[in-house]
Design a protein around this motif. Structure first.
Motif, short mmCIF file in Angstrom:
data_model
loop_
_atom_site.label_atom_id
_atom_site.label_comp_id
_atom_site.label_asym_id
_atom_site.label_seq_id
_atom_site.Cartn_x
_atom_site.Cartn_y
_atom_site.Cartn_z
N THR A 15 0.76 -1.28 -0.20
CA THR A 15 -0.03 0.05 -0.17
C THR A 15 0.76 1.22 -0.07
O THR A 15 0.10 2.29 -0.54
N PHE A 16 2.08 1.19 0.76
CA PHE A 16 2.77 2.47 0.41
C PHE A 16 3.35 2.69 -0.91
O PHE A 16 3.51 3.70 -1.47
N THR A 17 3.56 1.59 -1.45
CA THR A 17 4.13 1.63 -2.94
C THR A 17 3.15 2.15 -3.77
O THR A 17 3.31 3.01 -4.51
N MET A 18 2.12 1.81 -3.46
CA MET A 18 0.84 2.24 -4.29
C MET A 18 0.46 3.73 -4.10
O MET A 18 -0.07 4.42 -4.71
N LYS A 19 0.67 4.36 -2.94
CA LYS A 19 0.59 5.50 -2.46
C LYS A 19 1.47 6.30 -3.52
O LYS A 19 0.96 7.28 -4.05
N PHE A 20 2.67 6.13 -3.61
CA PHE A 20 3.75 6.70 -4.43
C PHE A 20 3.44 6.41 -5.84
O PHE A 20 3.56 7.42 -6.95
N ALA A 21 2.97 5.46 -6.23
CA ALA A 21 2.59 4.93 -7.54
C ALA A 21 1.34 5.65 -8.06
O ALA A 21 1.48 6.48 -9.22
N LEU A 22 0.33 5.99 -7.25
CA LEU A 22 -0.67 6.86 -7.69
C LEU A 22 -0.33 8.34 -7.66
O LEU A 22 -0.83 9.12 -8.74
N GLU A 23 0.37 8.65 -6.80
CA GLU A 23 0.84 10.28 -6.73
C GLU A 23 1.54 10.41 -7.96
O GLU A 23 1.33 11.31 -8.69
N HIS A 24 2.62 9.45 -8.49
CA HIS A 24 3.33 9.66 -9.64
C HIS A 24 2.34 9.77 -10.91
O HIS A 24 2.76 10.37 -12.16
N LEU A 25 1.29 9.16 -10.65
CA LEU A 25 0.36 9.07 -12.23
C LEU A 25 -0.59 10.18 -11.85
O LEU A 25 -1.16 10.37 -13.03
N GLY A 26 -0.54 11.04 -11.13
CA GLY A 26 -1.63 12.26 -11.18
C GLY A 26 -2.62 11.97 -10.24
O GLY A 26 -3.46 13.15 -10.36
N PHE A 27 -2.67 11.22 -9.37
CA PHE A 27 -3.85 10.94 -8.47
C PHE A 27 -3.48 11.12 -7.00
O PHE A 27 -4.05 10.71 -6.06
N GLY A 28 -2.49 12.12 -6.91
CA GLY A 28 -2.24 12.77 -5.39
C GLY A 28 -2.54 13.71 -4.97
O GLY A 28 -3.06 14.75 -5.98
N PRO A 29 -2.58 14.23 -3.81
CA PRO A 29 -1.95 13.24 -2.83
C PRO A 29 -2.74 12.14 -2.45
O PRO A 29 -4.07 12.17 -2.62
N CYS A 30 -2.06 11.05 -2.10
CA CYS A 30 -2.76 9.76 -1.61
C CYS A 30 -2.70 9.54 0.05
O CYS A 30 -1.55 9.53 0.53
N PHE A 31 -3.84 9.27 0.31
CA PHE A 31 -3.99 8.93 1.81
C PHE A 31 -3.40 7.62 2.31
O PHE A 31 -3.89 6.76 1.64
N HIS A 32 -2.76 7.64 3.22
CA HIS A 32 -2.07 6.18 3.86
C HIS A 32 -2.37 6.38 5.34
O HIS A 32 -2.23 7.67 5.86
N MET A 33 -2.16 5.32 5.85
CA MET A 33 -1.89 5.26 7.36
C MET A 33 -0.97 6.26 7.90
O MET A 33 -0.93 6.97 9.02
N ALA A 34 0.18 6.37 7.19
CA ALA A 34 1.35 7.32 7.70
C ALA A 34 0.78 8.65 7.66
O ALA A 34 1.27 9.54 8.34
N GLU A 35 -0.08 8.98 6.76
CA GLU A 35 -0.47 10.37 7.03
C GLU A 35 -1.22 10.70 8.06
O GLU A 35 -1.55 11.89 8.72
N VAL A 36 -2.11 9.50 8.73
CA VAL A 36 -2.56 9.80 10.20
C VAL A 36 -1.56 9.98 11.21
O VAL A 36 -1.88 11.08 11.89
N PHE A 37 -0.73 9.62 11.22
CA PHE A 37 0.57 9.84 12.18
C PHE A 37 1.32 11.11 11.75
O PHE A 37 1.69 11.70 12.73
N ALA A 38 1.33 11.38 10.72
CA ALA A 38 1.98 12.53 10.32
C ALA A 38 1.14 13.79 10.57
O ALA A 38 1.47 15.11 10.78
N ASP A 39 -0.22 13.59 10.96
CA ASP A 39 -1.38 14.65 11.14
C ASP A 39 -1.95 14.35 12.40
O ASP A 39 -3.16 14.26 12.24
N GLY A 40 -1.51 13.76 13.31
CA GLY A 40 -2.38 12.95 14.28
C GLY A 40 -3.37 13.70 14.97
O GLY A 40 -4.28 13.23 15.14
N ARG A 41 -2.97 14.94 15.26
CA ARG A 41 -3.90 15.78 16.05
C ARG A 41 -5.33 16.18 15.33
O ARG A 41 -6.21 16.28 15.94
N ARG A 42 -4.94 16.20 14.03
CA ARG A 42 -6.18 16.44 13.20
C ARG A 42 -6.91 15.19 12.94
O ARG A 42 -8.21 14.97 12.99
#
Length: 232
Positions: A15-42
């Motif tokens: 799924t992390f690979t797919m996050k970057f693949a989708l972003e590379h193809l123009g479908f980003g930003p792509c949400f992933h669990m890492a985004e939850v930790f990177a913006d946890g308070r929100r």
């Protein structure tokens, strides 16, 4: 901003690979669990509302065009209904291989134990572990059977033209055809291996507990893997 691609594949199906693949193809930003930790308070309070049956999907995915990974994949059915024009991407792998990967990484006591009793832990429980129906996540037979039946449910529930069942070893071709975009010249990425995620956990254990440090670590981990995926 409506989602264009909904990742229904479970965590540890590239799924992390797919996050970057989708972003590379123009479908980003792509949400992933890492985004939850990177913006946890929100993000964590928003996901606790989802678990409580009060989702504000547009607020959860504000600024994002696609999703992969937990916690969003748990709610693939709800998201497919809420965003009827979005395509759905089901990433898959061998069930035994998936079980071994989650057991050694994201479902392990080492990675989950420190979250118990915290808002993040409550989110993980409600968005992931409560959906196994009380089964033992350490039981290989139960988990591999659940994995296969769950993925088949995704396949059976969506029209074929809306769904791509995808293994990353297939590369750009099927994904680009499904999304209607050109195949890029860069090699298909591969990131967030078992070793990388275990090392990230070891690194995070030494962090202070203040939210700024935790969120900065999450952002830095995303940035580091993105460099590995495509460089620059």
């Amino acid at each position: 901003m409506a989602l264009k691609v909904i990742g229904a594949g479970l965590g540890r199906t590239a799924t992390f690979t797919m996050k970057f693949a989708l972003e590379h193809l123009g479908f980003g930003p792509c949400f992933h669990m890492a985004e939850v930790f990177a913006d946890g308070r929100r993000q964590v309070p928003l996901w606790l509302d989802v678990i409580a049956g009060k989702p504000d999907w547009d607020e959860v995915f504000k600024g994002f065009h696609s999703t992969t990974d937990y916690p969003a994949c748990t709610y693939w059915r709800e998201l497919a209904e809420f965003y009827p024009n979005a395509k759905v991407l089901l990433t898959v792998r061998d069930a035994d291989s998936w079980f071994e990967s989650v057991t050694e990484t994201i479902f392990s006591e080492a990675m989950q134990g420190g979250l118990v009793g915290t808002p993040r832990g409550d989110m993980m429980k409600g968005a992931i572990f409560d959906h196994f129906g009380g089964g033992d996540i350490r039981d290989r037979a139960f988990m591999t059977d659940w994995f296969e039946k769950r993925n088949q449910d995704v396949i059976d529930s969506l029209p074929p033209e809306r769904l791509l069942v995808f293994h990353p070893r297939q590369g750009w071709g099927p994904l680009c055809e499904f999304l209607g975009v050109p195949v890029p010249p860069e090699p298909f990425p591969r990131v967030n291996s078992r070793d990388e995620i275990q090392q990230a956990h070891e690194d995070r254990k030494d962090l202070p507990s203040d939210p700024d440090a935790v969120e900065e670590f999450g952002r830095n981990y995303i940035a580091r893997l993105k460099v590995k995926a495509f460089g620059g």
